[in-house]
Scaffold this motif. Sequence first.
Motif, PDB file in Angstrom:
ATOM      1  N   ARG A  87       0.851  -1.222   0.055  1.00 18.46           N
ATOM      2  CA  ARG A  87       0.145  -0.383  -0.100  1.00 18.46           C
ATOM      3  C   ARG A  87       1.006   1.106   0.024  1.00 18.46           C
ATOM      4  O   ARG A  87       0.459   1.979  -0.700  1.00 18.46           O
ATOM      5  N   ASP A  88       2.126   1.516   0.929  1.00 25.48           N
ATOM      6  CA  ASP A  88       2.723   2.243   0.862  1.00 25.48           C
ATOM      7  C   ASP A  88       3.891   2.445  -0.069  1.00 25.48           C
ATOM      8  O   ASP A  88       3.356   4.046  -0.774  1.00 25.48           O
ATOM      9  N   THR A  89       3.692   1.391  -1.301  1.00 25.23           N
ATOM     10  CA  THR A  89       4.446   1.804  -1.973  1.00 25.23           C
ATOM     11  C   THR A  89       3.549   2.586  -3.291  1.00 25.23           C
ATOM     12  O   THR A  89       4.238   3.219  -4.315  1.00 25.23           O
ATOM     13  N   ALA A  90       3.050   1.831  -3.623  1.00 28.28           N
ATOM     14  CA  ALA A  90       1.389   2.237  -4.604  1.00 28.28           C
ATOM     15  C   ALA A  90       0.963   3.231  -4.698  1.00 28.28           C
ATOM     16  O   ALA A  90       1.334   4.464  -5.043  1.00 28.28           O
ATOM     17  N   ALA A  91       1.034   4.062  -3.030  1.00 30.28           N
ATOM     18  CA  ALA A  91       0.903   5.433  -2.615  1.00 30.28           C
ATOM     19  C   ALA A  91       1.838   6.486  -2.939  1.00 30.28           C
ATOM     20  O   ALA A  91       1.846   7.830  -3.735  1.00 30.28           O
ATOM     21  N   GLU A  92       2.829   5.845  -2.541  1.00 27.85           N
ATOM     22  CA  GLU A  92       4.514   6.948  -3.124  1.00 27.85           C
ATOM     23  C   GLU A  92       4.595   7.206  -4.531  1.00 27.85           C
ATOM     24  O   GLU A  92       5.139   8.302  -4.370  1.00 27.85           O
ATOM     25  N   PHE A  93       4.540   6.184  -5.228  1.00 27.76           N
ATOM     26  CA  PHE A  93       4.532   6.879  -6.031  1.00 27.76           C
ATOM     27  C   PHE A  93       3.306   6.737  -7.386  1.00 27.76           C
ATOM     28  O   PHE A  93       3.270   7.425  -8.291  1.00 27.76           O
ATOM     29  N   GLY A  94       2.013   7.646  -6.812  1.00 28.71           N
ATOM     30  CA  GLY A  94       0.854   7.450  -7.580  1.00 28.71           C
ATOM     31  C   GLY A  94       0.490   6.314  -8.232  1.00 28.71           C
ATOM     32  O   GLY A  94      -1.005   6.805  -8.780  1.00 28.71           O
ATOM     33  N   ILE A  95       1.229   5.220  -7.769  1.00 23.52           N
ATOM     34  CA  ILE A  95      -0.120   3.896  -8.620  1.00 23.52           C
ATOM     35  C   ILE A  95      -1.172   4.045  -7.653  1.00 23.52           C
ATOM     36  O   ILE A  95      -1.951   3.542  -9.161  1.00 23.52           O
ATOM     37  N   ASP A  96      -1.457   4.238  -6.784  1.00 19.04           N
ATOM     38  CA  ASP A  96      -2.783   4.026  -6.442  1.00 19.04           C
ATOM     39  C   ASP A  96      -3.976   4.707  -7.002  1.00 19.04           C
ATOM     40  O   ASP A  96      -5.281   4.214  -6.894  1.00 19.04           O
ATOM     41  N   ARG A  97      -3.935   6.067  -7.623  1.00 22.68           N
ATOM     42  CA  ARG A  97      -4.359   6.808  -8.726  1.00 22.68           C
ATOM     43  C   ARG A  97      -4.628   6.535 -10.296  1.00 22.68           C
ATOM     44  O   ARG A  97      -5.842   6.573 -10.418  1.00 22.68           O
ATOM     45  N   ARG A  98      -4.361   5.150  -9.991  1.00 22.39           N
ATOM     46  CA  ARG A  98      -4.777   4.830 -11.573  1.00 22.39           C
ATOM     47  C   ARG A  98      -4.948   3.063 -11.139  1.00 22.39           C
ATOM     48  O   ARG A  98      -5.130   2.938 -12.172  1.00 22.39           O
ATOM     49  N   ILE A  99      -5.714   2.661 -10.557  1.00 19.71           N
ATOM     50  CA  ILE A  99      -6.348   1.650 -10.000  1.00 19.71           C
ATOM     51  C   ILE A  99      -7.896   1.485 -10.078  1.00 19.71           C
ATOM     52  O   ILE A  99      -8.673   2.591  -9.744  1.00 19.71           O
ATOM     53  N   ARG A 100      -8.531   0.942 -10.548  1.00 17.79           N
ATOM     54  CA  ARG A 100     -10.215   1.359 -10.810  1.00 17.79           C
ATOM     55  C   ARG A 100     -10.667   0.211  -9.721  1.00 17.79           C
ATOM     56  O   ARG A 100     -10.428  -1.575 -10.840  1.00 17.79           O
ATOM     57  N   PHE A 101     -10.740  -0.015  -8.682  1.00 18.69           N
ATOM     58  CA  PHE A 101     -11.264  -0.863  -8.177  1.00 18.69           C
ATOM     59  C   PHE A 101     -12.531  -1.720  -8.555  1.00 18.69           C
ATOM     60  O   PHE A 101     -13.650  -0.932  -8.719  1.00 18.69           O
ATOM     61  N   GLY A 102     -12.802  -2.791  -7.537  1.00 25.75           N
ATOM     62  CA  GLY A 102     -14.443  -3.069  -8.028  1.00 25.75           C
ATOM     63  C   GLY A 102     -14.939  -4.193  -9.130  1.00 25.75           C
ATOM     64  O   GLY A 102     -15.415  -4.102  -9.738  1.00 25.75           O
ATOM     65  N   HIS A 103     -13.633  -4.201 -10.257  1.00 26.59           N
ATOM     66  CA  HIS A 103     -13.812  -4.661 -11.496  1.00 26.59           C
ATOM     67  C   HIS A 103     -12.833  -5.748 -12.048  1.00 26.59           C
ATOM     68  O   HIS A 103     -12.247  -6.000 -11.904  1.00 26.59           O
ATOM     69  N   GLU A 104     -13.969  -6.799 -12.047  1.00 24.84           N
ATOM     70  CA  GLU A 104     -14.343  -7.512 -12.118  1.00 24.84           C
ATOM     71  C   GLU A 104     -13.538  -8.270 -13.648  1.00 24.84           C
ATOM     72  O   GLU A 104     -14.429  -8.049 -14.596  1.00 24.84           O
ATOM     73  N   VAL A 105     -12.504  -8.553 -14.460  1.00 30.71           N
ATOM     74  CA  VAL A 105     -12.318  -9.106 -15.680  1.00 30.71           C
ATOM     75  C   VAL A 105     -12.754  -9.930 -16.176  1.00 30.71           C
ATOM     76  O   VAL A 105     -12.446 -11.493 -15.531  1.00 30.71           O
ATOM     77  N   VAL A 106     -13.285 -10.351 -16.726  1.00 32.72           N
ATOM     78  CA  VAL A 106     -14.552 -11.497 -17.304  1.00 32.72           C
ATOM     79  C   VAL A 106     -13.922 -11.687 -19.077  1.00 32.72           C
ATOM     80  O   VAL A 106     -14.449 -12.888 -19.484  1.00 32.72           O
TER      81      VAL A 106
END
Length: 479
Positions: A87-106
């Motif tokens: 979590r800290d890594t994703a936040a430090e590099f702004g990666i968390d802002r690129r994530i669309r949660f709750g999207h199950e790829v089918v």
Amino acid sequence: MPVEHVDVLIVGAGLSGIDAAYRLQTRCPDRTYAILEARDAIGGTWDLFRYPGVRSDSDMFTLGFPFRPWRGDTSIADGGDILQYLRDTAAEFGIDRRIRFGHEVVEASWDSSSARWTVRSVADGVSVETNCSFLYLCSGYYDYESGHRPDIPGLGDFAGTVVHPQFWPEELDCDGRKVVVIGSGATAITLVPALAEKAEHVTMLQRSPSYIMSLPAHDPFARSVGRALPDTVAQRLVRVKNIIANLGFYQLCRHAPFVATRFLRWVATRNLHEPSLVDPHFTPTYRPWDQRLCLVPDADLFRTLNSGRATVVTDRIDTVTEKSIRLASGAELEADVIVTATGLKLLPAGGITVTVDGERVDPADTYIYRGTMLGGVPNLALCLGYTNASWTLRADLASLFVCRLLNHMGRNGFRIATPDRHRDPRPKPLLGLTSGYVTRAAAILPKQGSRGPWRMRQNYLLDLPEMRFGRLDDHMTYS
């Protein structure tokens, strides 16, 4: 509703997905990307597994990202610390802002005329489409929806609690209860010491033993160089030392199994108060690293057995009764809780339906290219780690290779990169282990070839120069 387009679409926001995102935004800064994550949180496996004692069975100096070294006190870290690190890594590099949660790829469909993937995901029951030029699947190969559940006679008659570690209920209380853990792999040997802290007694019931190696939870070499050298230098030294040591021991197991077996037996004998337990319970019939070697920090499993708070039984189950497990030997194990640590299920490409120009792709009919792409499938990569070392070592090499490929395509005006359709008279299983979870999935996984870029080697030192500097036109067609 307009369909969003990104240059690269990453599936999965676990360890692999975060690594891929960092490499993309630093090595290919002109490419747009997004991450689709089926769950509502970062972490993948480390967010999913919540069973007591969950931890890494790889050292954190190699499981951690090379671009953000692990700075924790322990070499073998627990699941909560690993999750926070991600979590800290994703936040430090702004990666968390690129994530669309709750999207199950089918579903993912490739169209050669437009050189694009159309990726369909489901979010809150609604179908969502995203277009991308390159699809990068970073969801690993575990089935997040179900674990392996063998048919155990009479299990439905058991009056107590039955739980699979992959779906550990938060409210489960084992205090003062008799617990039987069925299994002998990494999950079982992690659960036993953790449960034994509060349970009345824990029994590890195994059909056959596993090889178990004990390592210090705190790396003394890391402490020494950390005091003597600057952080960056010390962390690189520890990482190199661990890579070489792990690979060296693996090679010893493969090329001198008799020596490795004697050493692992010595480890068990040295740590057990009753050496007579070694032969029946800690000496497998297979060679070391035919199946994944299990790791315990500071010999915690052996210490728990020595304390009398836990025992190990090697036998087969005859049937489960209302209050116990009856064994083939006639013995009976009383139980209030049964934990079925019976393994995981593998699921290639996260179970996504993949089609190329309307034709469905069966992963089992393909060969893996550089351990990263599928023969005959354009602009698609899989992120797969090592089975004999930290997952991150190979995952990071895979992401670096994808970035090299994308930059090569950009410089030369290519829109499509397709590994050749490969056939081999001597195909090999993808993962090369005899573990149950691997052999059960052999028929649905891609295969590897016997040579060249179609081999998936379990050797970081050989993969490193090939993935970083190897030819990009070898068995690859561009258009």
